[in-house]
Design a protein around this motif. Sequence first.
Motif, mmCIF file in Angstrom:
data_model
loop_
_atom_site.group_PDB
_atom_site.id
_atom_site.type_symbol
_atom_site.label_atom_id
_atom_site.label_comp_id
_atom_site.label_asym_id
_atom_site.label_seq_id
_atom_site.Cartn_x
_atom_site.Cartn_y
_atom_site.Cartn_z
ATOM 1 N N PRO A 537 0.924 -1.122 0.006
ATOM 2 C CA PRO A 537 0.222 -0.084 -0.026
ATOM 3 C C PRO A 537 0.851 1.303 -0.154
ATOM 4 N N THR A 540 4.194 2.528 2.501
ATOM 5 C CA THR A 540 4.566 1.360 3.248
ATOM 6 C C THR A 540 6.156 1.309 3.386
ATOM 7 N N ASN A 637 1.295 -0.706 -5.849
ATOM 8 C CA ASN A 637 0.374 -0.806 -4.912
ATOM 9 C C ASN A 637 -0.327 -1.999 -4.736
ATOM 10 N N LEU A 638 -0.834 -2.389 -5.869
ATOM 11 C CA LEU A 638 -1.608 -3.781 -5.868
ATOM 12 C C LEU A 638 -0.959 -4.810 -6.435
ATOM 13 N N PHE A 658 1.290 -3.624 5.271
ATOM 14 C CA PHE A 658 0.829 -2.160 6.237
ATOM 15 C C PHE A 658 1.197 -2.489 7.761
#
Length: 744
Positions: A537, A540, A637-638, A658
Amino acid sequence: MKGLTTNPKDQQKFDAAPVLPAEELNWRYLQAELARIDQRVRAAVARWQQAGRDPNDAFRGLVIGDEEAESLLSLPFGGNWGDLVSNGDAHEPADGAVEYGRTGAHVQPAHVQPWVSVAERQGATLRLRHLAAAFGLDAFEVDAFLVCLLPALDLRYEQVYSYLQNDINRKRATVDLVLGLLVGAGGERLRWLAHFTPDAPLLRHGLLAYVHDGGQPPPSLLAQSLAVDRTVIHWLLGGYHPPAELGARVELVSPESREAPLILGPALAAKLDQIATLPQPLLLFSGPDRTTQDTAAGAFAARLSRPLLLADMGSLATLAGQGQATLREGLSLVLRDARLTGAVAYLYGWDACLQGESTPASLLEMILSHPAPLIVAGRAVWQPQGVLRTRPVATLAFGLPDYARRQVLWRHYLAAAGLDSATLDPVAPAAQFTLTAGQIRDAVAVACDRALGRQEPVTQEDLFAGARAASANRLAEMAHKIIPRYGWDDIILPDDQIRLLRELVATVRGRSRVLEEWGLGQKLASSAAVTVLFAGPPGTGKTMAAEVIAGDLGLDLYKIDLSNLVSKYIGETEKNLERVFTEAQSSNAILFFDEADAIFGKRSGVKDAHDRYANLEISYLLQRMETYDGVTILATNLRSNLDEAFLRRLQFAVDLPFPDEKHRLRIWQTLFPANVPRSDDVNLEEMARRFKIAGGNIRNILLNAAYLAAADGGVITMQHLLHGARRELQKMGRLVLDGALQVD
């Protein structure tokens, strides 16, 4: 004309003479040869005087009267005023002059031969004789050259030539005057006109040149004035000065080969020795290592006991592009000077001369016909094609030095700088940086400069800084350079992720040893690429992790926003990516591609052309990452957007989770500087418990609180931290209740 006559009494005097310096011997021989021409000039002046030409006539050469016109018509074909004294009889040469047979045989007169004998006894080369042999001049052409040389060495001959040509404005020898002095009158002399055409040796090789007023149309061949090239004159007198058209782009050096075995290595040195035994070889150098190319060229010339004539063909091509001269003319002068000086011509920067992947036919013909060893160097690989050639061609590739040779070069240049390889580890920079010999030399110099500025000994960090400076970093226009600020103590991640990052660093450090020294690169790995994925995410620590790795390895870090490279036009994304990797190829830098989600999506079936090209963009990026001999990090991010086939092609995939409460507390503690004033009510444990946010958000809260405190008492309080948290949560779009951010 006093001072040109050399008349030794007998050969014994010369045999008993002491050894003369080479330049002195050359000058005396040249004087003796010029003395022969001087005799012919004296004879011609005497004939003109006998014919009644008055040198005091103010209108001589300006006005033609009736009597003069009739006298001119009475001369035989091809005659001049001097022939009136012999009533058109054949020209009688002066004593000691050379007669030219149809074969051009050159019989040395009595006052020249002794100097030739002295040169042979001393093993010296007479420059005028070398010039004749190098350019294939016969006896007549040598004397024609000397006729034109006289006024360049003694200005009196300008006036004498004006007198003989009946024109005060003609101070140089014309073709007609040369024929008159050397051949005499009559139609027979026209046979010698072929020696003054543009294709004849004297003019084709640039030894002589036509000169005339630029505003006037070119005169007839007989009326053409001739001048000796200045470079040729300087060389005959003992020095070398490149033609003005070439200037500093050409340099004659005596090669030094002491360092050659260290820089070249035994295999390449032995190959050059083998090539040196071939008759007139043409050597084609290619590759990025210009310093090793230069060293090889010098070693090759030294092996042949010849000087080296360096010519910057890139600069000459630039001049040609500016219209100052054609590239063919510049190359012609370079090759002429190589023959003149007996040097090996070294034409570097040849890429500027290529058209596509080949050399233009006109230039190729010139280098193939050059009758001496020749070296053509550049980055691109090419072969002579489409022409019939008889000379041997040797192609040598100068790629980047391998790991073992880089270690040798680092040790060599450290020792040359007076540094001790025992205290400075040359293995580490050799493993981390793929540099040419010249870049390693420059890296050591930068390291010494850094240490000198501090007035301290050179450190290992200085070597790494020098290596970074020596790397060809041209990414500034397409990427943002990040100066690493964080170390291993600053990054807060689970233990397994930390171990994975350290394994990544160990891989980068050991890849040269494993792939090259141990030989695993021959079968198990196609390149030295290290491909990495950071997934997690926002906030991080993906960028921080990249900084930690770059800082530990001592490599430059460049951040590239993929969203700026992706184009809606088909094919443009690939072009943008290619530009990045091309510029990065010699940078030894870590490439950090941020916002990878802009290009990486879940690959699915192809429904239209855009789907097909989207998949092609992903495949192209992966391919370039795998062929880039460096470290490439992708940040997303994904991770769920990436399929398994994509992940299999990556060497490392690091998930940055996270942070939980324990890790959030460590982040608060790590990011809060110890020297920042804080009140007793600051409770970092409470901040970690209350706010489930990532490290990037925690950093922003601390900054906001610090700015508030600077304007409000100079001490950070819990209220400042909570207010900073409020602003950060609002920015993130989270609902903030009025009582949720009060101090308990």
